[in-house]
Design a protein around this motif. Structure first.
Motif, PDB file in Angstrom:
ATOM      1  N   ALA A 521       0.733   2.557  -6.168  1.00  0.00           N
ATOM      2  CA  ALA A 521       1.242   3.903  -5.914  1.00  0.00           C
ATOM      3  C   ALA A 521       1.983   4.500  -7.101  1.00  0.00           C
ATOM      4  O   ALA A 521       2.294   5.695  -7.103  1.00  0.00           O
ATOM      5  CB  ALA A 521       2.167   3.893  -4.693  1.00  0.00           C
ATOM      6  N   GLU A 526       1.995  13.430  -4.455  1.00  0.00           N
ATOM      7  CA  GLU A 526       2.101  13.352  -2.997  1.00  0.00           C
ATOM      8  C   GLU A 526       0.733  13.332  -2.318  1.00  0.00           C
ATOM      9  O   GLU A 526       0.501  12.573  -1.371  1.00  0.00           O
ATOM     10  CB  GLU A 526       2.930  14.535  -2.477  1.00  0.00           C
ATOM     11  CG  GLU A 526       4.409  14.446  -2.802  1.00  0.00           C
ATOM     12  CD  GLU A 526       5.059  13.216  -2.199  1.00  0.00           C
ATOM     13  OE1 GLU A 526       4.702  12.841  -1.065  1.00  0.00           O
ATOM     14  OE2 GLU A 526       5.926  12.618  -2.868  1.00  0.00           O
ATOM     15  N   LEU A 529      -0.812   9.956  -2.904  1.00  0.00           N
ATOM     16  CA  LEU A 529      -0.146   8.954  -2.074  1.00  0.00           C
ATOM     17  C   LEU A 529      -0.644   9.005  -0.636  1.00  0.00           C
ATOM     18  O   LEU A 529      -0.876   7.968  -0.006  1.00  0.00           O
ATOM     19  CB  LEU A 529       1.368   9.179  -2.091  1.00  0.00           C
ATOM     20  CG  LEU A 529       2.160   8.524  -3.224  1.00  0.00           C
ATOM     21  CD1 LEU A 529       3.621   8.949  -3.158  1.00  0.00           C
ATOM     22  CD2 LEU A 529       2.039   7.005  -3.153  1.00  0.00           C
ATOM     23  N   GLU A 530      -0.827  10.218  -0.127  1.00  0.00           N
ATOM     24  CA  GLU A 530      -1.326  10.360   1.241  1.00  0.00           C
ATOM     25  C   GLU A 530      -2.742   9.812   1.357  1.00  0.00           C
ATOM     26  O   GLU A 530      -3.088   9.123   2.321  1.00  0.00           O
ATOM     27  CB  GLU A 530      -1.291  11.832   1.644  1.00  0.00           C
ATOM     28  CG  GLU A 530      -1.719  12.086   3.086  1.00  0.00           C
ATOM     29  CD  GLU A 530      -1.641  13.562   3.461  1.00  0.00           C
ATOM     30  OE1 GLU A 530      -2.158  13.908   4.539  1.00  0.00           O
ATOM     31  OE2 GLU A 530      -1.065  14.351   2.677  1.00  0.00           O
ATOM     32  N   ALA A 533      -2.538   5.988   1.254  1.00  0.00           N
ATOM     33  CA  ALA A 533      -2.068   5.435   2.525  1.00  0.00           C
ATOM     34  C   ALA A 533      -3.180   5.466   3.569  1.00  0.00           C
ATOM     35  O   ALA A 533      -3.367   4.492   4.322  1.00  0.00           O
ATOM     36  CB  ALA A 533      -0.851   6.223   3.010  1.00  0.00           C
ATOM     37  N   GLU A 550       4.533  -3.431  -3.882  1.00  0.00           N
ATOM     38  CA  GLU A 550       4.899  -2.029  -4.103  1.00  0.00           C
ATOM     39  C   GLU A 550       6.416  -1.866  -4.158  1.00  0.00           C
ATOM     40  O   GLU A 550       7.160  -2.542  -3.436  1.00  0.00           O
ATOM     41  CB  GLU A 550       4.311  -1.156  -2.972  1.00  0.00           C
ATOM     42  CG  GLU A 550       4.481   0.328  -3.151  1.00  0.00           C
ATOM     43  CD  GLU A 550       4.001   0.794  -4.499  1.00  0.00           C
ATOM     44  OE1 GLU A 550       4.838   1.315  -5.253  1.00  0.00           O
ATOM     45  OE2 GLU A 550       2.802   0.627  -4.809  1.00  0.00           O
ATOM     46  N   ASN A 552       7.651   1.359  -3.841  1.00  0.00           N
ATOM     47  CA  ASN A 552       7.905   2.535  -3.003  1.00  0.00           C
ATOM     48  C   ASN A 552       8.248   2.052  -1.592  1.00  0.00           C
ATOM     49  O   ASN A 552       7.366   1.764  -0.782  1.00  0.00           O
ATOM     50  CB  ASN A 552       6.673   3.438  -2.991  1.00  0.00           C
ATOM     51  CG  ASN A 552       6.903   4.761  -2.280  1.00  0.00           C
ATOM     52  OD1 ASN A 552       7.633   4.828  -1.292  1.00  0.00           O
ATOM     53  ND2 ASN A 552       6.261   5.813  -2.784  1.00  0.00           N
ATOM     54  N   ARG A 554       9.533   3.459   1.011  1.00  0.00           N
ATOM     55  CA  ARG A 554       9.093   4.290   2.123  1.00  0.00           C
ATOM     56  C   ARG A 554       7.629   4.012   2.459  1.00  0.00           C
ATOM     57  O   ARG A 554       7.258   3.894   3.629  1.00  0.00           O
ATOM     58  CB  ARG A 554       9.277   5.765   1.785  1.00  0.00           C
ATOM     59  CG  ARG A 554       8.834   6.706   2.896  1.00  0.00           C
ATOM     60  CD  ARG A 554       8.874   8.160   2.458  1.00  0.00           C
ATOM     61  NE  ARG A 554      10.216   8.567   2.083  1.00  0.00           N
ATOM     62  CZ  ARG A 554      10.508   9.782   1.628  1.00  0.00           C
ATOM     63  NH1 ARG A 554       9.551  10.672   1.467  1.00  0.00           N
ATOM     64  NH2 ARG A 554      11.756  10.095   1.316  1.00  0.00           N
ATOM     65  N   LEU A 555       6.800   3.897   1.435  1.00  0.00           N
ATOM     66  CA  LEU A 555       5.380   3.607   1.658  1.00  0.00           C
ATOM     67  C   LEU A 555       5.215   2.234   2.306  1.00  0.00           C
ATOM     68  O   LEU A 555       4.402   2.057   3.219  1.00  0.00           O
ATOM     69  CB  LEU A 555       4.624   3.665   0.333  1.00  0.00           C
ATOM     70  CG  LEU A 555       3.105   3.424   0.394  1.00  0.00           C
ATOM     71  CD1 LEU A 555       2.416   4.550   1.158  1.00  0.00           C
ATOM     72  CD2 LEU A 555       2.512   3.292  -1.011  1.00  0.00           C
ATOM     73  N   SER A 558       6.078   2.332   5.978  1.00  0.00           N
ATOM     74  CA  SER A 558       5.125   3.082   6.799  1.00  0.00           C
ATOM     75  C   SER A 558       3.807   2.357   7.002  1.00  0.00           C
ATOM     76  O   SER A 558       3.074   2.655   7.941  1.00  0.00           O
ATOM     77  CB  SER A 558       4.862   4.448   6.164  1.00  0.00           C
ATOM     78  OG  SER A 558       4.145   4.304   4.940  1.00  0.00           O
ATOM     79  N   LEU A 559       3.497   1.394   6.114  1.00  0.00           N
ATOM     80  CA  LEU A 559       2.183   0.748   6.166  1.00  0.00           C
ATOM     81  C   LEU A 559       2.203  -0.706   6.621  1.00  0.00           C
ATOM     82  O   LEU A 559       1.256  -1.177   7.255  1.00  0.00           O
ATOM     83  CB  LEU A 559       1.519   0.811   4.777  1.00  0.00           C
ATOM     84  CG  LEU A 559       1.053   2.167   4.268  1.00  0.00           C
ATOM     85  CD1 LEU A 559       0.549   2.039   2.828  1.00  0.00           C
ATOM     86  CD2 LEU A 559      -0.044   2.742   5.153  1.00  0.00           C
TER      87      LEU A 559
END
Length: 616
Positions: A521, A526, A529-530, A533, A550, A552, A554-555, A558-559
């Motif tokens: 990432a 943005e 990134l979307e 994901a 990773e 990130n 937040r990523l 979320s995953l």
């Protein structure tokens, strides 16, 4: 003018070389004089030798200067056969090519085992030893006086006259360049370019680095053997001086001047060297100095050779004609789909690895299940990439076991691990030069659906089926990552974010059972990134085993279905997103958070409770 250029560019790329070959072949019929005919023959012979160097150096990246020795081997093989009464030129060509191939293999194995510079030195000394070897066997070879007593060449029992022999030389040259062109533009040619760019990348795609290097060097020896047989029958006399260091330098100069990473650069360089200054008596006397000058000019002022200049001119004319102009493509908004993937359980059990006094991993453990995303996080230097490299076979574990499905891969070489079904991306995107986006993505299928070099050269139906499937799959995967509109762009010209997505596409097309994402990432905007994901979720839902390294956070939250946290080479925490995002030691070691600051940090990075951060 624009319409004429568009019509010209719509022609297949092999049309122009074929037309030129036919013209050169028919020159004697048009009244070509004997002197010019001889020079064209010598240029063809030199082009054969240079093409071998282009293949091994320009495409495979093997620094080897031994073509002069293979050239000598082919020439003396043909000469000795002629003395013995075997004058058929086809038989001599086959024997000379086989002997040169054998010399290439015998000298290439020890050199490649020791490294590239060892191969360069081995091949260099091989050239210097040619006169001495010929002198040792002077009773057969004529020693330093040269080989005489050869009989004129024949074809199917009929002696060849001057015009017929000219045609044989041209036809052999044309056929070889057709073979080389078919090889270079095939998936094997991309594999050679990948090997030149990065042996690590090549092995991660299932390419056996040593075998591929040896093939590049050995195949490059074959046309030198053909050239030697043709040279021996040109004057029916062979002198050792024709194969010395000066000739080896001339071959290198022609390669650099014409363009080492080009099929037809060998023809351009050889034609310039043979038909131009080589005709001057002064040049013959000071040839080594002139060759050195050509090397400097070609290496400094003409990086990539004259063929690179030609490509730049063609690209400029393409832009003026509106060809190859990239237009932005709107995202259809659809959800990408993948066929079901037979994911494999990945188990890293108690693995340790030390580099000198640095303990990179200490009894580290990780389990990644099929159909799930397992994140591996930790501060810089914690051992995350080291673990990925050990899974891929680039490092051998000091202790512990790594299994993929039912296969133990702890001691396996990287290309064998890749063939088990492991694909990965790298922290720094690595992409071969001078290939398109479509070709770069299709290269990921090299070890999944294999086609022999023979089928590629002969364009057999089996190869055509696989080549067509490569294109279809590459276009489909490019659509998944939103890059289909860039299919014909040069891959290395893309910005960092797109090159990272290209690496993802190259990994996905390999139909991997296990996918390793190493800080993929980084550098993405943005929208990218979307898209990333979404693609990771699609891989997970298709059944692949996904390991995500990773920074990130937040990523990751979320995953990830499971998160493993490393610090100082040891696993300090394992759990789901809700567990890890509130783990005191993780927040301290990984994010540098002091006790009491957890809530403020989680709010800052957008982390939420487990229900909202859970992967949908």
């Amino acid at each position: 003018m624009v319409s004429a250029w568009r019509t010209f560019r719509s022609l297949p790329s092999w049309i122009i070389p074929l037309v030129l070959a036919v013209v050169i072949l028919l020159l004697p019929v048009m009244g070509l004089d004997l002197s010019t005919s001889r020079q064209i023959q010598l240029a063809c012979i030199l082009a054969l030798v240079v093409s071998g160097l282009n293949l091994s150096l320009g495409f495979a990246g093997e620094l080897a200067l031994g073509q002069a020795a293979m050239y000598a081997a082919g020439a003396y093989t043909a000469g000795l056969m002629s003395q013995a009464g075997h004058t058929d030129i086809l038989v001599q060509l086959a024997a000379a090519g086989a002997v040169a191939l054998g010399v290439g293999i015998l000298t290439g194995v020890p050199g490649l085992r020791l490294g590239n510079w060892s191969l360069a030195m081995t091949s260099f000394f091989l050239v210097l030893l040619v006169p001495d070897v010929l002198a040792i066997f002077g009773g057969k070879t004529g020693g330093r006086n040269g080989l005489t007593g050869m009989e004129p060449p024949t074809l199917f029992g009929s002696e060849l006259d001057t015009q017929q022999y000219y045609m044989v030389v041209v036809v052999v040259t044309v056929l070889w360049f057709a073979v080389m062109r078919n090889l270079v533009v095939s998936r094997h040619g991309i594999a050679f370019r990948t090997l030149k760019q990065s042996p690590v990348l090549a092995s991660s795609q299932g390419v056996s680095v040593f075998r591929m290097k040896l093939l590049g060097y050995a195949i490059g020896a074959f046309p030198a053997g053909l050239a030697g047989a043709l040279f021996a029958n040109t004057d029916l006399f062979i002198s050792p001086e024709a194969f010395g260091f000066t000739f080896a330098t001339a071959v290198l100069a022609a390669s650099i001047l014409g363009g080492a990473a080009s099929v037809y650069g060998a023809v351009v360089g050889a034609a310039i060297m043979q038909l131009g200054p080589n005709q001057s008596t002064a040049f013959q006397e000071y040839s080594l100095i002139f060759y050195g000058g050509f090397l400097i000019i070609g290496g400094v002022l003409l990086s990539g050779g004259l063929t690179k200049v030609g490509r730049a001119i063609v690209s400029k004319l393409d832009r003026r004609a509106g060809l190859g102009v990239v237009t932005a493509k709107e995202n259809s908004g659809g959800t990408p789909e993948l066929a079901p993937i037979n994911g494999a359980r990945l188990v890293v059990d108690g693995v340790s690895k030390a580099f000198g006094g640095n303990q990179a991993l200490n009894a580290a453990t990780l389990t990644a299940e099929a159909g799930k995303v397992t994140a591996l996080i930790g501060p810089n230097g914690s051992g995350k990439t080291t673990m990925l490299n050990m899974i891929c076979g680039f490092y051998t574990a000091d202790a512990g076991v790594i299994t993929i499905g039912d296969t133990v891969v702890s001691q396996s070489s990287p290309h064998k691990v890749a063939r088990v079904g492991v694909a990965r991306t790298f922290q720094t995107p690595t992409i071969p030069e001078n290939i398109t986006v479509l070709e770069a993505v299709a290269s990921g299928r090299y070890s999944v659906h294999r086609a022999s070099m023979a089928s590629a050269v002969l364009r057999l139906p089996s190869f055509r089926r696989i080549a067509k499937a490569d294109i279809v799959e590459a276009e489909r995967v490019l659509e998944l990552v939103g890059m289909s509109h860039l299919r014909n762009e040069i891959a290395t010209s893309l910005p960092l974010g797109m090159r990272r997505m290209l690496e993802v596409a190259r990994a996905v097309i390999a139909e991997p059972r296990v996918v390793l994402f190493d800080e993929v990432a980084s550098g993405l905007d943005e929208d990218e990134l979307e898209r990333l994901a979404d693609l990771i979720r699609v891989l997970r839902d298709a059944g692949a085993t996904v390991v995500l390294v990773e920074h990130n956070f937040r990523l990751v939250l979320s995953l990830a279905d499971e998160i493993v946290v490393l610090a100082q080479g040891q696993v300090i925490a394992t759990g789901d997103a809700a567990t890890i995002e509130h783990h005191p030691r993780v927040l301290s070691e990984y994010l540098g958070v002091k006790s009491g600051d957890e809530d403020a940090l989680l709010e800052e990075i957008g982390a939420v409770d487990h229900q909202t951060s859970e992967v949908k």
